[in-house]
Structures are given as structure tokens and as C-alpha cells.
Design an enzyme around this catalytic site. Sequence first.
Site, PDB file in Angstrom:
ATOM      1  N   HIS A 133      28.988  31.407  41.870  1.00  0.00           N
ATOM      2  CA  HIS A 133      29.283  32.863  41.135  1.00  0.00           C
ATOM      3  C   HIS A 133      29.394  32.714  39.689  1.00  0.00           C
ATOM      4  O   HIS A 133      29.917  31.778  39.190  1.00  0.00           O
ATOM      5  CB  HIS A 133      30.597  33.266  41.795  1.00  0.00           C
ATOM      6  CG  HIS A 133      31.908  32.240  41.831  1.00  0.00           C
ATOM      7  ND1 HIS A 133      32.372  32.449  40.550  1.00  0.00           N
ATOM      8  CD2 HIS A 133      32.234  31.256  42.449  1.00  0.00           C
ATOM      9  CE1 HIS A 133      33.318  31.655  40.354  1.00  0.00           C
ATOM     10  NE2 HIS A 133      33.149  30.800  41.739  1.00  0.00           N
ATOM     11  N   ASP A 134      28.985  33.743  39.164  1.00  0.00           N
ATOM     12  CA  ASP A 134      28.759  34.049  37.626  1.00  0.00           C
ATOM     13  C   ASP A 134      28.204  32.915  36.725  1.00  0.00           C
ATOM     14  O   ASP A 134      28.269  33.184  35.520  1.00  0.00           O
ATOM     15  CB  ASP A 134      30.316  34.196  37.372  1.00  0.00           C
ATOM     16  CG  ASP A 134      31.076  35.155  37.936  1.00  0.00           C
ATOM     17  OD1 ASP A 134      30.650  36.211  37.981  1.00  0.00           O
ATOM     18  OD2 ASP A 134      32.015  34.743  38.755  1.00  0.00           O
TER      19      ASP A 134
ATOM     20  N   GLY B 120      31.115  27.338  39.209  1.00  0.00           N
ATOM     21  CA  GLY B 120      31.275  28.781  38.929  1.00  0.00           C
ATOM     22  C   GLY B 120      31.304  29.270  37.277  1.00  0.00           C
ATOM     23  O   GLY B 120      31.710  28.084  36.717  1.00  0.00           O
TER      24      GLY B 120
END
Length: 263
Positions: free
Chosen positions: A122-123, A140
Site C-alpha cells: 500500500h501507498d 508500505g
Amino acid sequence: MSARIHPTAIVDPKAELDSSVEVGPYSIVGPDVRIGAGTVVGPHVVIEGHTTIGRDNKFFQFCSIGAAPQDKKWNGEPTRLEIGNGNTVREFVTFNLGTAQDEGVTRLGDDNWISAYVHLAHDCQVGSHTIFSNNAQLAGHVHVGDHAILSGYAGVHQFCKIGAHAFIGMYTSLTQDVPPFVLVSGNPAGARGVNIEGLKRRGFSRPRIDGIRAAYKHIYRENLTLEEAKAALARDGETMPEAAADIGAMRDFLGAATRGIVR
């Protein structure tokens, strides 16, 4: 929808696919997915979430694209995944959505070569023209610059930044930031020199490479503090005009590093 969809594939009627998109057997495309012209989705691929994919991408079998982030803080917010153009995404690759704790979006740029079993958590923000060898893994919030290369089984700690044209060696365990143009390897990672071969392949001139090597020496070979190294880089930028932009990129990276740099 007039895309070429195999009869065994399941494509939600709300998904937006260009008419030239191909979807292979047993693949699944969710309602909030948009896919651009010329993209090929192989068999047994799952694309879900709020995912936008550009043109001329190739997804090989068994990819999982746009699944929920592996983050306990995620609470179902409408976060996104954005993929650019001309990417090759090989078998068993996993790309996750962003989280509300960051920009809310995971991004992959253009013309990236993503080998089997790679994970973008994520991200993550990945630029263009990168190469990820088999089993390279990003936790992440990792940022990866253009033309960076991650060798097989390289693992990157969350929130790390990897500069443009950097090279990460096989089995490297990376817990700090890597400045542009630097080659690192080992567990824990250590700086091994400038990625000269990569720069030559991309057409860097001799004066540019000489300027980058001089900057590397200030950071890694002269026992300077980071502040002293940044001052030395500023001076080099004035005396080595052909390499000034490259040296400036290294100096800016030092100023923006959040986890300290590999030294």
C-alpha cells in the site's frame, strides 16, 4: 462493452474497458476498474478495487491487482491503485491499494518490468523504466525513482526511498534510503559504488558520470558529515556544469531522506 473477453472471464458491467482490451480465461475484473487501450489481461488474473490501468500493459497469469491493503488500519476507505502505460507484470505479482494514512493511492508509472512474485504494498510510489527481478518486495509507503533496479529477493522496509538510477543487489535487506545512482547490496545493505554500468547503458556522458562519482566520494569516502557532504555537492554543482543536475538530485535527496541513507 466490446472488449475481447474470454467466455469464462467475469467482468463486472460497471467496469470500463477500452474496446481493444483482452481478458483471458477465468480472470475477474471488478466494478471500479478502468483499463486503457491495448492492455492484455492474461488468464486467472484478479483486478479489483478502485484501479485505473493505462494502455499497452501486459498482465500474466495469476496476478492479484488492486486488492485491499495488508494494513490493519485500513477500514474500507475508497483508496486507489494507478498503473501507467506499457508495463509488463509477470506471474503471481501483487499490487495493493493505498491507505487513508498516506495519499490514498499506490502508483506505478510507465514502462516498468515487474518480474514474478513481486509485491508492491500500500501507498508505494514507483516511477518509470524500473526493473524488479523475481521476488523483490516493497513494504508500505516505499518510493522508487525512475530507472532503479531491484535484484531478486531484495526486501525494502516501509517508508524507505530509493533514488533514480539506483541498483539494489540480490538478497539485499534495505532499511534506509538509497541516494540516486548508488549501488547497494548486502544484509544489512551497504553502499558499494556508483551504478556506472547502468548509467553508461542509458547514455550518460563521461563528464556526467565523473560528476556523480565525485559526489559519491564526498558522501561515502571522505568521512564527511551529511551537512558537510551537501556543502561539497553544492560546490561541485558550480564547477561541474554538465553534471550539475545530477549532483543537485543527489543533494536534494540527502535533504529529503527520512530514514537516513545507507552508508
